[in-house]
Design an enzyme around this catalytic site. Sequence first.
Site, PDB file in Angstrom:
ATOM      1  N   LEU A  36       0.858  -1.179   0.000  1.00 21.58           N
ATOM      2  CA  LEU A  36       0.000   0.000   0.000  1.00 21.58           C
ATOM      3  C   LEU A  36       0.898   1.234   0.000  1.00 21.58           C
ATOM      4  O   LEU A  36       1.856   1.310   0.781  1.00 21.58           O
ATOM      5  CB  LEU A  36      -0.892   0.038   1.243  1.00 21.58           C
ATOM      6  CG  LEU A  36      -2.311  -0.512   1.164  1.00 21.58           C
ATOM      7  CD1 LEU A  36      -3.019  -0.279   2.497  1.00 21.58           C
ATOM      8  CD2 LEU A  36      -3.107   0.095   0.032  1.00 21.58           C
ATOM      9  N   ASP A  37       0.598   2.201  -0.858  1.00 18.72           N
ATOM     10  CA  ASP A  37       1.379   3.434  -0.897  1.00 18.72           C
ATOM     11  C   ASP A  37       1.247   4.188   0.423  1.00 18.72           C
ATOM     12  O   ASP A  37       0.244   4.049   1.136  1.00 18.72           O
ATOM     13  CB  ASP A  37       0.894   4.338  -2.038  1.00 18.72           C
ATOM     14  CG  ASP A  37       1.168   3.730  -3.406  1.00 18.72           C
ATOM     15  OD1 ASP A  37       2.181   3.035  -3.546  1.00 18.72           O
ATOM     16  OD2 ASP A  37       0.362   3.973  -4.325  1.00 18.72           O
ATOM     17  N   PRO A  38       2.229   5.044   0.758  1.00 14.00           N
ATOM     18  CA  PRO A  38       2.148   5.816   2.014  1.00 14.00           C
ATOM     19  C   PRO A  38       0.879   6.663   2.132  1.00 14.00           C
ATOM     20  O   PRO A  38       0.341   6.823   3.228  1.00 14.00           O
ATOM     21  CB  PRO A  38       3.400   6.692   1.959  1.00 14.00           C
ATOM     22  CG  PRO A  38       4.372   5.906   1.131  1.00 14.00           C
ATOM     23  CD  PRO A  38       3.534   5.219   0.092  1.00 14.00           C
TER      24      PRO A  38
END
Length: 310
Positions: A36-38
């Site tokens: 998951l992206d930040p």
Amino acid sequence: MPVIAVDKPLGLTSHDVVNRARRALGTRRVGHTGTLDPLATGVLVLCVDDSTKLVQFMEADSKDYLAWIALGGASPTLDAEGPLGEVVEVALPPEAEVRAVLAGFLGPQAQVPPQYSAVQVGGRRAYAVARSGGELDLPARSVVIHSLELLGVYGSVEEAPRTFSRGAAGWTPDSDGRTFTLPPPLGRFPTLLVRASVGSGTYLRSLARDVGAALGVPAHLAGLVRTRVGRYDLADGVSVEHLADAAGLPDLAALDFPRIEADERLARELRQGKRPGHAAVGRHVVTLNGALVAVVDGDGEVLRVVRAWA
């Protein structure tokens, strides 16, 4: 140790969550089943200790998202990290037009990953090249988009709902539900709220870019919440702060495949790596007295062991 669905907060990388799990659970053996992206939040599935054997079987799980797509502003990261690039004036598009565009993205297709991604070309990570001012020629990848449901068109991301509850159709706007935290917006842009179900490897940032292109405007992903990974729903996720107390699911419960209950002979042959005769077709979990024996692929004649447990 079990398989744990974590509710990843805004701002942490998936690796940050893995590191926190290692400290909380007292083990170095922690893996996850899909980054998951930040700037995205939601379900991140962790496999701990011997459960890391399951990662290879869970990486292909389908995933559900809530996506806020901002129309009229481009971003090199394709999300709200920015900075803003091309900006154009955009009127609110008719919902019927948006639904027609979304329908065009359903099914198997080729998708070009973001430049700011972990994709490797020639041993170089795309994001590392992008951060140094370069750009890689990223080949399109085969992905599958199962469903895209427009939940509304709004004047800005601030005007769009961000409080939801889980229902039979998925997570739906509900003023009495749970409020999600989105990153600060890059500007005031017309925003599409989309509920998406996609196959493994699909980038929602790329989808936002491509939906904008189909509408004739630059676009970026203003917010993203992953609400489901395989059989793990966000409602069942544990916070990073409560990782040490997480019960999780045992290995067998975490595998979402049809089950074959074996006898002693079949279990023994599978554990020996043999290919016993069996009429099953496709991937199955094999158990003996309720305990995990193997994950197998069947062709209708024999079973081939993909992974066995002692």
